[in-house]
Design an enzyme around this catalytic site. Structure first.
Site, PDB file in Angstrom:
ATOM      1  CB  ILE A 140       8.049  39.600  71.714  1.00 43.59           C
ATOM      2  CG1 ILE A 140       9.510  39.693  71.247  1.00 43.59           C
ATOM      3  CG2 ILE A 140       7.936  40.046  73.157  1.00 43.59           C
ATOM      4  CD1 ILE A 140      10.084  41.101  71.369  1.00 43.59           C
ATOM      5  CG  ASP A 141       3.585  37.914  68.405  1.00 48.31           C
ATOM      6  OD1 ASP A 141       3.640  36.799  68.951  1.00 48.31           O
ATOM      7  OD2 ASP A 141       2.626  38.697  68.522  1.00 48.31           O
ATOM      8  CE  LYS A 142       9.416  36.694  60.132  1.00 50.40           C
ATOM      9  NZ  LYS A 142       9.031  35.903  58.931  1.00 50.40           N
ATOM     10  CB  THR A 144       6.336  42.154  68.582  1.00 56.35           C
ATOM     11  OG1 THR A 144       4.969  41.958  68.197  1.00 56.35           O
ATOM     12  CG2 THR A 144       6.386  43.074  69.796  1.00 56.35           C
ATOM     13  NE  ARG A 259      -0.358  40.634  66.428  1.00 60.48           N
ATOM     14  CZ  ARG A 259       0.107  39.662  65.643  1.00 60.48           C
ATOM     15  NH1 ARG A 259       1.016  38.810  66.110  1.00 60.48           N
ATOM     16  NH2 ARG A 259      -0.345  39.536  64.416  1.00 60.48           N
TER      17      ARG A 259
END
Length: 331
Positions: A140-142, A144, A259
């Site tokens: 998962i993104d930094k 998130t 996103r």
């Protein structure tokens, strides 16, 4: 070097590699690594080295696999606190905070989840692909927050990766977006790839690929992209319909998928500096929303089958405080 010894059972598959994968003891070696080890001469059948993956074996054949000890990874352990929901010999489930990168990269060589797991697990990592490292099967993104499952053994890594590839893993995200997705919106009804299912649930089906001019972004494309499916359900309207709390269910797991899809549908996430195009919230609290430091996205539910026991496992993580505060502000 560790020797793994076992016997081929009845009615074996016709190929050596498949027979070994079926009968190898639990947690020992994944099928992909077994295939490599056959060609490297690390497998003996009845005392004779076998280097042909397609060689035939029969019931009762004695197998010895010479497994090199897992070597230390080039990545360094770092003593970073982790929110651990579950851990056993094969996997670990963590609730990742905002601001933490999952895996070291040129721009983030340290302070990552992998660095923290190397310190936490220590010698309890049996090795993934011959290295003492945690097996990252999804990210998962930094910025998130939320749940991640990480493999601690080679076999767990391969099985979990297969589950993600087959789209059998349950993943639910909570997000805060601009405006309220609705079947009454004629623009959405005319947008390619979007439709509404029962219960006013928005379904977004597109292809995604790297943006042509900005390599840090993903974009919806008509062809030559990766198939992506997101379902969106409204949980709560905020600020008189200027925003909404939504639940996003991933059928696929592409980079930045939620996103990108939400932005494409006209409902970019609050705080998303990459895909919201500096969009501002209408009405009150404009400045507070503009100051929200990250995309309002949280991976709150994760479900999968345990790679060794086959048991169905499901985990939930509460909404982080910053998103709770933002919802309270806009309610």
């Amino acid at each position: 070097m560790t020797d793994v010894l076992f016997t081929i059972g009845e009615n074996p598959p016709p190929r050596l590699d498949k027979a070994l994968a079926r009968n190898v003891p639990e947690r020992a070696i994944s099928r992909s690594r077994l295939s490599r080890m056959i060609t490297e001469g690390a497998v003996e059948v009845n005392g004779v080295v076998a280097m042909d993956q397609k060689a035939r074996v029969v019931e009762g054949d004695e197998i010895v696999v010479h497994v090199p000890e897992a070597v230390e990874s080039h990545m360094l352990p770092e003593n970073i606190a982790l929110d651990i929901l579950h851990e056993d010999d094969d996997l670990i489930v963590v609730n990742k905070p905002a601001g933490m990168v999952v895996h070291p990269a040129p721009g983030s060589p340290s302070g990552t989840l992998v660095n923290a797991l190397l310190a936490h697990c220590g010698d309890r990592l049996s090795g993934v692909g011959g290295l003492k490292r945690p097996g990252i099967v999804h990210r998962i993104d930094k910025d998130t927050t939320g749940l991640l499952v990480v493999a601690k053994s080679d076999m767990a890594h391969q099985d979990l990766a297969s589950q993600f590839l087959d789209h059998t893993v349950d993943r639910l995200y909570t997000a805060i977006c601009f405006a309220v997705p609705s079947a009454a919106d004629p623009r959405l009804m005319g947008l390619a790839g979007t439709s509404f299912e029962a219960g006013n649930q928005l379904k977004i089906v597109t292809q995604l690929s790297r943006h042509k001019t900005d390599r840090q972004r993903q974009a919806v494309v008509l062809q030559n992209g990766k198939h992506a499916v997101t379902r969106v359900r409204v949980l709560q309207e905020l600020s008189g319909g200027a925003a909404a709390v939504v639940e996003c269910k991933l059928e696929t797991g592409r980079t930045h998928q939620i996103r990108v899809h939400m932005s494409y549908a006209g409902h970019a996430l609050l705080g998303d500096q990459t895909y919201s195009r500096r969009r501002k919230l209408a009405g009150a609290h404009t400045e507070q929303v503009a100051a929200f430091p990250r995309q309002a996205l949280h991976a709150g539910l994760l479900g999968f089958k345990h790679p060794l026991t086959g048991k169905t496992m499901a985990f939930t993580a509460p909404l982080p405080q910053d998103m709770q505060d933002l919802i309270t502000l806009l309610s």
